[in-house]
Structures are given as C-alpha cells and as structure tokens.
Design an enzyme around this catalytic site. Structure first.
Site, short mmCIF file in Angstrom:
data_model
loop_
_atom_site.label_atom_id
_atom_site.label_comp_id
_atom_site.label_asym_id
_atom_site.label_seq_id
_atom_site.Cartn_x
_atom_site.Cartn_y
_atom_site.Cartn_z
N ARG A 45 3.16 9.55 -7.98
CA ARG A 45 1.81 9.09 -8.31
C ARG A 45 1.24 8.38 -7.09
O ARG A 45 1.25 7.16 -6.99
CB ARG A 45 1.85 8.16 -9.52
CG ARG A 45 0.48 7.64 -9.96
CD ARG A 45 0.61 6.81 -11.23
NE ARG A 45 -0.66 6.23 -11.65
CZ ARG A 45 -1.12 5.05 -11.20
NH1 ARG A 45 -0.41 4.32 -10.34
NH2 ARG A 45 -2.28 4.58 -11.63
N SER A 116 -1.84 11.43 -20.88
CA SER A 116 -2.02 10.03 -21.32
C SER A 116 -2.94 10.02 -22.52
O SER A 116 -3.95 10.72 -22.54
CB SER A 116 -2.71 9.21 -20.22
OG SER A 116 -1.99 9.26 -19.04
N LYS A 145 -2.01 -1.00 -12.49
CA LYS A 145 -3.18 -0.12 -12.64
C LYS A 145 -4.36 -1.02 -13.01
O LYS A 145 -4.30 -1.73 -14.02
CB LYS A 145 -2.93 0.94 -13.71
CG LYS A 145 -4.08 1.90 -13.99
CD LYS A 145 -3.65 2.95 -14.99
CE LYS A 145 -4.82 3.64 -15.68
NZ LYS A 145 -5.29 4.84 -15.07
#
Ligand SMILES: Cc1ncsc1CCOP(=O)(O)O
Ligand SMILES: C=C1C=NC(C(F)(F)F)=NC1=N
Ligand SMILES: [Mg+2]
Length: 219
Positions: A45, A116, A145
């Site tokens: 990621r 998600s 995040k």
C-alpha cells in the site's frame, strides 16, 4: 489463483499492510522480518505524500513481491490495479472510492479481490460484486490513515455475523497485539495491521504476538 472461501479466511489471520512511507527501516527487511514472525498475507500500500511513485514504486513492488514469493505469502496490491497486473500479484484491494468492483473483477480474473466496506449496504454490495474478502474499520483510532470513517469497534462485524453473513472479514485500524483478540472475538476472521508491525523494533516479534492473539481465540 482462485482461493476457496476457507483458504481466504485463513489467509486473513495476520494480514500485514505496508508501503515505504510506513517504515523507518528498509521496507524489504521489515517485510522479511514480518514474514519470519508468521504473517499470513501481505498488502503493498504505497500511498500518501511520502510514498514512492512511477518506476521507483514499481521496483519496490517487484522486490517485495519476490520476497513474498520466496516464502509463499500471497501479495495483494492496494488501489493500483494496473500495477497488480503488471507484476502478476495474487490480488488487489479496493476502497469505495476506487474503480468499480465489477470493472476490477473483469480485469483481474480469478485473482483475490478485497473490498473495504463501512456499513451494511457497502458490505452487501461488495458481496454481490464478488469480493473474496471484506476489510472493515477503523476498529480502533488510528493515525495512519487521515481520512478514515468513524471509529466503529466491531459493531458492524458482530451485526453481519448475527445476520448469518459469512464472507471472510478482516478488521483494520489501530490494531495491536493487546487488542487483536477482541477483533476476532467480535467476529472477524483476522486482523490487518500497518504500524504495529511496520514501526516495531522487532516486526517479527509483533507479527508473532498478533498471530498468537488471533489463534488464542480460534481454539
Ligand atoms: C488503511 C486503513 N483503513 C482503515 S484504518 C487504516 C490504517 C490502519 O493502520 P494502522 O494499523 O497503523 O492503524
Ligand atoms: C483501506 C483498507 C481497508 N482494509 C484493508 C484490508 F485490511 F486489506 F482489508 N486494506 C485497506 N487498504
Ligand atoms: Mg483505495
């Protein structure tokens, strides 16, 4: 590689997610250490203002993929479908604001598709779109995040399981060895983690503790 539902469930037990922006040390060493600690799945990621882009991102992806291949840990790419296809990753993970799942599924064929989802509607849509697993969270507060949805604990997972929804689900957000068991007790099949492993003095030890916490509930 078409994984069965039960194989997918077991892959989610200790799911390490990372990009170079999450690491103080060499990401390749962090990943190797985490694999020695027993992670069951890895997600690349590379995202955010410190993240690599272009050729450098591709090069790091290939290096981390080779490490995963060597230890037979499946490799998932976050967001970047073209990169996943280019390096022949084992799967992709997309959020609600990424390319529509139907389009992604057409491009990736039988590779793993993770989506998600933050509420019942998004979960049901993801299931109808053929997701192999769902990521829900943030379960606990997280700094990693910036634009997360509201912290939700395991309320959603508990509700889904009560309704008999059995798709493989992994919790994400602020998860540590201390709170990992509660995520699985809440109905998740495993935990996904960035900081608790990527910034650890010993990524190996943290991965081991996370896996032990998850397995302690499974018995
Ligand atoms: C990518 C993502 N999605 C919801 S929370 C989160 C970040 C999780 O990172 P950490 O494990 O460091 O809290
Ligand atoms: C935003 C995300 C939410 N969940 C997951 C996973 F844990 F893989 F399901 N990965 C992400 N990148
Ligand atoms: Mg995304």
């Amino acid at each position: 590689m078409k994984v069965s539902t039960e194989e997918m469930r077991s892959l989610l037990k200790t799911y390490f997610i990372m990009g170079s922006q999450n690491c103080d040390e060499d990401p390749r060493e962090v990943l190797k250490d985490a694999i020695h600690g027993g992670i069951t799945l890895f997600q690349f990621r590379e995202k955010g203002d410190q993240a690599l882009v272009g050729e450098e991102k591709i090069r790091l992806a290939k290096e981390l993929l080779e490490i995963c291949k060597h230890y037979q840990v499946p490799f998932i790419v976050n967001d970047d479908i073209d990169l996943a296809l280019k390096i022949n990753a084992d799967g992709v993970h997309i959020g609600q604001d990424d390319e529509p799942a139907e389009q992604v599924r057409k491009k990736i064929g039988d590779k793993i598709l993770g989506i998600s989802a933050h509420n019942q509607e998004e979960v049901e849509a993801a299931i109808n779109q053929g997701a192999d697993y769902i990521g829900t969270g943030p379960v606990f507060p997280t700094e990693t995040k910036k634009d997360t949805e509201a912290v939700q604990g395991t309320i959603l997972v508990q509700e889904l399981r009560k309704q008999g929804i059995s798709i493989p689900i992994v919790g994400i957000g602020g998860i540590t060895p201390e709170n990992a068991a509660s995520v699985v007790k809440g109905g998740a099949d495993g935990v996904s983690v960035i900081t608790a492993i990527s910034k650890a003095k010993s990524p190996k030890e943290q991965a081991r503790l996370l896996k032990a916490a998850v397995d302690s509930v499974m018995q």
